[in-house]
Design an enzyme around this catalytic site. Structure first.
Site, PDB file in Angstrom:
ATOM      1  N   PRO A  47       0.822  -1.211   0.000  1.00  0.00           N
ATOM      2  CA  PRO A  47       0.000   0.000   0.000  1.00  0.00           C
ATOM      3  C   PRO A  47       0.852   1.256   0.000  1.00  0.00           C
ATOM      4  O   PRO A  47       1.708   1.415   0.855  1.00  0.00           O
ATOM      5  CB  PRO A  47      -0.779  -0.126   1.313  1.00  0.00           C
ATOM      6  CG  PRO A  47       0.117  -0.913   2.203  1.00  0.00           C
ATOM      7  CD  PRO A  47       0.840  -1.885   1.313  1.00  0.00           C
ATOM      8  N   ASP A  86      -2.126   2.769   2.621  1.00  0.00           N
ATOM      9  CA  ASP A  86      -1.467   2.918   3.906  1.00  0.00           C
ATOM     10  C   ASP A  86      -1.809   4.311   4.410  1.00  0.00           C
ATOM     11  O   ASP A  86      -1.341   5.300   3.856  1.00  0.00           O
ATOM     12  CB  ASP A  86       0.049   2.766   3.698  1.00  0.00           C
ATOM     13  CG  ASP A  86       0.798   2.645   4.997  1.00  0.00           C
ATOM     14  OD1 ASP A  86       0.159   2.514   6.053  1.00  0.00           O
ATOM     15  OD2 ASP A  86       2.039   2.694   4.951  1.00  0.00           O
ATOM     16  N   TRP A 513       4.442   0.731   9.798  1.00  0.00           N
ATOM     17  CA  TRP A 513       5.014  -0.442   9.115  1.00  0.00           C
ATOM     18  C   TRP A 513       4.403  -1.732   9.628  1.00  0.00           C
ATOM     19  O   TRP A 513       4.367  -2.733   8.916  1.00  0.00           O
ATOM     20  CB  TRP A 513       6.536  -0.484   9.282  1.00  0.00           C
ATOM     21  CG  TRP A 513       7.197   0.574   8.479  1.00  0.00           C
ATOM     22  CD1 TRP A 513       7.876   1.653   8.954  1.00  0.00           C
ATOM     23  CD2 TRP A 513       7.232   0.681   7.060  1.00  0.00           C
ATOM     24  NE1 TRP A 513       8.316   2.415   7.921  1.00  0.00           N
ATOM     25  CE2 TRP A 513       7.943   1.851   6.745  1.00  0.00           C
ATOM     26  CE3 TRP A 513       6.725  -0.097   6.023  1.00  0.00           C
ATOM     27  CZ2 TRP A 513       8.168   2.260   5.431  1.00  0.00           C
ATOM     28  CZ3 TRP A 513       6.940   0.314   4.712  1.00  0.00           C
ATOM     29  CH2 TRP A 513       7.658   1.473   4.428  1.00  0.00           C
ATOM     30  N   GLN A 549      12.552  -0.738   0.529  1.00  0.00           N
ATOM     31  CA  GLN A 549      11.607  -1.496   1.345  1.00  0.00           C
ATOM     32  C   GLN A 549      12.244  -2.684   2.048  1.00  0.00           C
ATOM     33  O   GLN A 549      11.557  -3.403   2.759  1.00  0.00           O
ATOM     34  CB  GLN A 549      10.434  -1.964   0.482  1.00  0.00           C
ATOM     35  CG  GLN A 549       9.631  -0.826  -0.114  1.00  0.00           C
ATOM     36  CD  GLN A 549       8.996   0.052   0.935  1.00  0.00           C
ATOM     37  OE1 GLN A 549       8.635  -0.405   2.013  1.00  0.00           O
ATOM     38  NE2 GLN A 549       8.871   1.335   0.643  1.00  0.00           N
ATOM     39  N   TRP A 553       8.653  -2.467   4.079  1.00  0.00           N
ATOM     40  CA  TRP A 553       7.589  -3.460   3.914  1.00  0.00           C
ATOM     41  C   TRP A 553       8.123  -4.886   3.783  1.00  0.00           C
ATOM     42  O   TRP A 553       7.542  -5.821   4.313  1.00  0.00           O
ATOM     43  CB  TRP A 553       6.764  -3.077   2.693  1.00  0.00           C
ATOM     44  CG  TRP A 553       5.436  -3.728   2.619  1.00  0.00           C
ATOM     45  CD1 TRP A 553       4.490  -3.798   3.594  1.00  0.00           C
ATOM     46  CD2 TRP A 553       4.902  -4.430   1.487  1.00  0.00           C
ATOM     47  NE1 TRP A 553       3.382  -4.481   3.146  1.00  0.00           N
ATOM     48  CE2 TRP A 553       3.617  -4.881   1.851  1.00  0.00           C
ATOM     49  CE3 TRP A 553       5.378  -4.701   0.211  1.00  0.00           C
ATOM     50  CZ2 TRP A 553       2.798  -5.584   0.969  1.00  0.00           C
ATOM     51  CZ3 TRP A 553       4.560  -5.405  -0.667  1.00  0.00           C
ATOM     52  CH2 TRP A 553       3.289  -5.850  -0.285  1.00  0.00           C
ATOM     53  N   LYS A 586      19.716  11.452  -7.205  1.00  0.00           N
ATOM     54  CA  LYS A 586      18.366  11.182  -6.743  1.00  0.00           C
ATOM     55  C   LYS A 586      17.497  12.399  -7.036  1.00  0.00           C
ATOM     56  O   LYS A 586      17.921  13.533  -6.880  1.00  0.00           O
ATOM     57  CB  LYS A 586      18.420  10.935  -5.233  1.00  0.00           C
ATOM     58  CG  LYS A 586      17.180  10.289  -4.669  1.00  0.00           C
ATOM     59  CD  LYS A 586      17.420   9.932  -3.208  1.00  0.00           C
ATOM     60  CE  LYS A 586      16.167   9.329  -2.598  1.00  0.00           C
ATOM     61  NZ  LYS A 586      16.406   8.829  -1.249  1.00  0.00           N
ATOM     62  N   LYS A 589      12.916  17.654  -4.808  1.00  0.00           N
ATOM     63  CA  LYS A 589      12.358  18.968  -5.090  1.00  0.00           C
ATOM     64  C   LYS A 589      13.415  20.054  -4.993  1.00  0.00           C
ATOM     65  O   LYS A 589      13.462  20.980  -5.793  1.00  0.00           O
ATOM     66  CB  LYS A 589      11.208  19.269  -4.118  1.00  0.00           C
ATOM     67  CG  LYS A 589       9.903  18.665  -4.590  1.00  0.00           C
ATOM     68  CD  LYS A 589       8.792  18.951  -3.591  1.00  0.00           C
ATOM     69  CE  LYS A 589       7.620  18.012  -3.831  1.00  0.00           C
ATOM     70  NZ  LYS A 589       6.772  17.876  -2.648  1.00  0.00           N
TER      71      LYS A 589
END
Length: 942
Positions: A47, A86, A513, A549, A553, A586, A589
RNA sequence: GGGCCGCUAGCUCAACUGGCAGAGCGCCGUGCUGAUAACGCGGAGGUAGGUGGUUCGAGUCCACCGCGGCCCA
């Protein structure tokens, strides 16, 4: 008839049309219904946090989830794709704080938890809408109508059940944990937040402090710290058992420090003794401050494994509550832990000298105090990288807080074993990043002293301290669908079984989590609900997320299901790299290098972006993504395929080719070129199918690209004349059938990868049938012809040699030549191909490659004929004639041109669809002049 | 400080188990075209990050180092 296919498609528009078609027809639901009752292939949707708008990196993971789901569906499996959201956690809270212009727990509580959480809930709904739209736009098929929400009461109760199961097995305990903590916002920060707040070149005190030995006050252990404010909380000194230490005499006193760190001493000294760290173990020293006497043994030397000789003195000041190592060490050694600083970052009243002072302000006073008391060896300043609160810029403190833990360390062996039994793509993650993480497993701190989350279902007796864990709303006397969030849940009191007094819920909420790690069962409301569905869908065959993750997750799924069910909840996992900018940076913004997925969808289409992700980098590596790269995908792959398709549709319509009208010609009756393509196609199908079956998406996608290139630049290029010729013979039928089969098969192969384009092609080619409702292609072994594939590639090689030889001899390809000699015998059809491509009259076999460049008069005239054909074709095109239009060709020619027309007029007429050649120049016809010997003009034949 | 990944043409990336270093883009030249937002051929462009080692042979295996990325401490 096929729908005419434009040669200049606008892919984003096309995608939107297909998307609307799917919506209207419920194609996704049909694809599920089609496989109902079939064996399941279980996919779990990780999610997304319903916070923030989706970015290009979200397209990546979703593209891989979708390709596998579609593929398995086409392979005959039932692939449920339940969406999930989530919805809890700090990111959501922070967003609301920002919106409200408030910051920190105090202000939230002043605002009111009820209203605050309501805003969190609303915010989540708003983002979910954006995510749903985004997912549909990129053709990520998910069942949004039956999504699971971590905020639902059913979900929360499943999570409670999981906690209670662990609780009953004695795996849950309350402990102390050091976290980066903002004393102004009064909250610990997550590692994610911490990462945003590091600042280089931060000045801090650097002080060397004497700790006098109890039995020998003339001898001091010398320790170093950059946080003097932690010194009143000192409880121990740590040394490394195996490092060499020395005792030195300096003036009147003796000092003990690591031999490797002698350089920190000022002035002369004399080494009087050397000893290993372990010989120092157990020595008691005089505490610097005794305001908060520990309840138990403290203020002595211990050995530890984290002592560094890179900086300091090799003797590490240990303040139990203000360092992760410190706390762990004290817990291991049984050294009591007491705070000297309150939650606002000020000294407690008991620390009389500095009571009430913010710790950073107390730093200089403490240094001065030690100096006065003769305990300061020296002090200075250093500059280093230090974390600050990313919101309010306050220097963070490492601070021990109460926290609830799961004893995952007790299950380490099982975690490692279950991970080892999981198929990781790429494979190195299993033993690398994930394995490493599991080896260093620490107990899972799962509580958060926040507001918007699954409340911990723990109640504590106000009177006797008895604890109780609850697993359902029913146990609380609440309806099953009650809102179980704070603050309502906080008001629920329970009677204590032990003493009859009132029990109150602990105030914390759950790490989000843990929510998402519980989704295998919580998405069903298990075990209160959905037992059958859970049994049928656990564990998952497949999940896919980004590399980060491993600690998110991937871990929470593994840990939760290992504890509850003894196995991992996923069998196969694709672990993806980062979407980075062309420099490998990476996207962020602040750097301004973020690619907006909507922009990419609207300019190139989502198929283009998906295909880029499937082909451009190996799974697990980063994707250097730019507009330029996507333009390449469109131009080189998507449009190439489209144009083959458009070519086919155009001529098939002209010739009235109907795929189902004639039976398929047997291979033996097809041309070598056709058999070559079908052999290639058969291999392709096997490769793509086999690779997808192994979750090797690169290995599946890249060969399709190579095939399409061959299809366009060799097969169609070589076959063009077969579609143009006017007679409808077996060869023409073979050409249509072969190209048709290739296009239909490729569109099916591509359906999981580029669902929009594949759908557009397939629907038009195959009676409006959706490509997502058919079976995945199966390879036809009978079509294999390895010898022919080899012969073809050698023929193509011969052509390359020939063209290079022409180039060296400066001879245009239009100019026919007598012969080429090649080094092997080719079957006639391939030899003809070489002859055509090289424009030679004869292909001979000999010892070595040779091009005969003799130009006879006859050949020269033939070259002119080809020149003229090209001129006429150009004129036809310019006049806007249709491909099949017949013309009358007018000419005025002298010299060689005239001789050429006498000799090759028939050829020119045939090539240009001229029904008549007229040696005249009508006044009203414009035409073109070539040199001073030729004029031509044309009219459409009536 | 530790772990993992990467480093091949100006750029983006290939090359089954060790066996002649390639493609696309860009550049230059040229050819072909009812073949598309084309395509073909030729050319320039490479110390394969570095150093050692194993091997008849290393981009590929091993060791160490450097740089970049991600994660952890």
């Amino acid at each position: 008839m096929f729908e005419p296919a434009t040669s200049r498609p606008h892919l984003p528009d096309l995608e939107r049309q297909v998307m609307e078609l799917w919506e209207a027809e419920g194609t996704f639901q049909q694809s599920l219904a089609l496989r109902e009752g079939a064996p399941r292939f279980v996919f779990y949707e990780g999610p997304p946090t319903a916070n923030g708008r989706p970015g290009t990196h979200h397209v990546l993971a979703r593209a891989f989830k979708d390709v596998v789901g579609r593929y398995r569906t086409m392979k005959g499996f039932f692939v449920e794709r339940k969406a999930g959201w989530d919805t809890h956690g700090l990111p959501v809270e922070l967003e609301i704080e920002k919106k409200l212009g408030i910051s920190g727990k105090q202000q939230i509580e002043e605002f009111g938890i009820e209203r605050f959480n309501e805003l969190c809930r609303q915010s989540v709904y708003q983002y979910v809408d954006a995510w749903t739209e985004f997912s549909k736009r990129m053709a990520f098929w998910l069942d949004f109508d039956n999504a699971y929400w971590t905020l639902s009461s059913d979900y929360i109760q499943s999570v409670w059940w999981a906690l209670k199961t662990m609780w009953e097995r004695g795996l849950v305990y309350k402990g102390f944990r050091v976290a980066p903590y903002c004393p102004r916002c009064m909250t610990p920060l997550s590692s994610h937040e911490l990462a945003q707040g590091w600042q280089d070149d931060t000045p801090d005190p650097s002080v060397y402090v004497r700790f006098r030995l109890k039995d020998d006050p003339g001898t001091s252990l010398l320790a170093w710290t950059t946080t003097p404010w932690t010194l009143p909380g000192n409880v121990a000194l740590a040394v490394d058992a195996d490092i060499d230490y020395v005792k030195v005499r300096q003036g009147e006193e003796h000092l003990i420090l690591a031999e490797a760190r002698l350089g920190v001493l000022d002035g002369d000294f004399e080494v009087v003794e050397r000893l290993k760290g372990r010989q120092l173990e157990g020595l008691d020293y005089e505490p610097l401050y005794t305001y908060l006497p520990p309840e138990g043994r403290a203020w002595y030397v211990v050995t530890a494994d984290f002592v560094s000789i890179e900086e300091g003195t090799g003797v590490v000041h240990t303040a139990a509550a203000y360092g992760a190592d410190d706390l762990r060490l004290c817990q291991e050694k049984g050294i009591p832990i007491r705070h000297t600083v309150d939650l606002r970052g000020r000294f407690l009243p008991a620390v009389e000298k500095f009571a009430g002072l913010p710790v950073k302000e107390a730093d200089p006073l403490i240094v001065e105090d030690l100096r006065k008391r003769g305990l300061l060896y020296k002090s200075g300043q250093i500059r280093h990288t230090y974390p600050f609160c990313w919101r309010c810029k306050t220097a963070l403190l490492y601070y021990a807080l109460d926290s609830w833990y799961i004893r995952t360390t007790e299950l380490k062996r099982e975690l490692v074993a279950n991970n080892a039994a999981t198929n990781w793509v790429p494979a190195h993650v299993k033993t690398g990043r994930m394995g490493d993480w599991l080896e260093n497993n620490v107990d899972w701190a799962f509580s958060r002293s926040r507001y918007w989350g699954t409340p911990l279902p723990f109640w504590v007796c106000d009177a006797c301290g008895a604890q109780r864990c609850v697993a359902s709303a029913e146990e609380l006397g609440l309806p099953a669908d009650a809102d179980l969030h704070r603050p309502y849940i906080d008001e629920v009191k329970l009677p204590c079984d032990a003493c009859g007094a009132e029990m109150t819920r602990v105030s914390e909420v759950l790490d989000a989590w843990f929510d998402s790690g519980s989704m295998p069962f919580a998405q069903r409301g298990y075990p209160r609900l959905g037992k059958a569905e859970f049994d049928a869908s656990f564990p998952a065959d497949f999940i896919a997320e980004a590399m980060d993750q491993t600690r998110g997750w991937f871990y929470s799924l593994l840990a939760v299901s290992t504890i509850l069910f003894g196995l991992n909840s996923y069998r196969n996992v694709i672990c993806l790299g980062l979407v980075v900018d062309p420099k490998g940076q990476k996207q962020s913004k602040s750097r301004g290098n973020v690619l907006d997925p909507t922009f990419l969808f609207e300019n190139f289409g989502s198929d283009a972006l998906r295909w880029f992700f499937y082909t451009s980098a190996p799974v697990g590596e980063n994707y250097r993504t730019s507009e330029h790269e996507l333009r390449e995908v469109v131009r080189q792959f998507l449009l190439t395929l489209w144009n083959v398709y458009s070519f086919f549709v155009t001529y098939a319509n002209i010739d009235g080719f109907e795929p189902s009208r004639e039976p398929a010609l047997p291979l033996s009756e097809r041309s070598a070129l056709d058999r070559w393509l079908l052999s290639r196609l058969s291999h392709l199908v096997e490769t793509v199918d086999g690779s997808l079956d192994r979750y090797d998406v690169n290995g599946a996608a890249r060969p399709v690209q190579a095939f399409v290139e061959d299809l366009s630049n060799w097969y169609v290029r070589r076959s063009r004349r077969r579609y143009w010729k006017s007679e409808s013979d077996a060869d023409k039928l073979s050409a249509y059938q072969t190209l048709y089969e290739a296009l239909v098969t490729v569109s099916r192969l591509l359906a999981p990868f580029t669902p929009f384009l594949a759908e557009a092609l397939h629907r038009n080619l195959f009676n409006g049938q959706s490509v997502h409702l058919v079976d995945y292609p199966a390879a036809d072994p009978a079509a294999r012809d390895a010898a022919l594939e080899t012969e073809m590639s050698q023929a193509r090689e011969a052509v390359v040699h020939g063209l290079a030889a022409r180039d060296r001899a400066r001879l245009k390809v239009r100019q026919p030549l007598p012969a080429v000699t090649v080094t092997r015998e080719f079957q006639p059809e391939l030899a003809n191909m070489i002859r055509d491509e090289l424009n030679v009259k004869e292909v001979r076999t000999g010892e070595e490659f040779a091009l005969d460049t003799t130009i006879t008069d006859e050949l020269r005239l033939e070259g002119l004929a080809r020149e003229l054909v090209r001129l006429v074709q150009e004129q036809r095109k310019r006049s806007g004639l249709n491909i099949e239009d017949r013309i009358v060709l007018y000419h005025q020619a002298r010299g060689d041109w005239s001789r050429m027309l006498d000799r090759f007029g028939g050829y020119v007429a045939a090539e240009t669809l001229a029904v008549e050649l007229r040696a005249e120049r009508p006044e009203d016809l414009e035409g073109v002049t070539v040199g001073d010997e030729l004029w031509i003009g044309l009219r459409r034949a009536s």
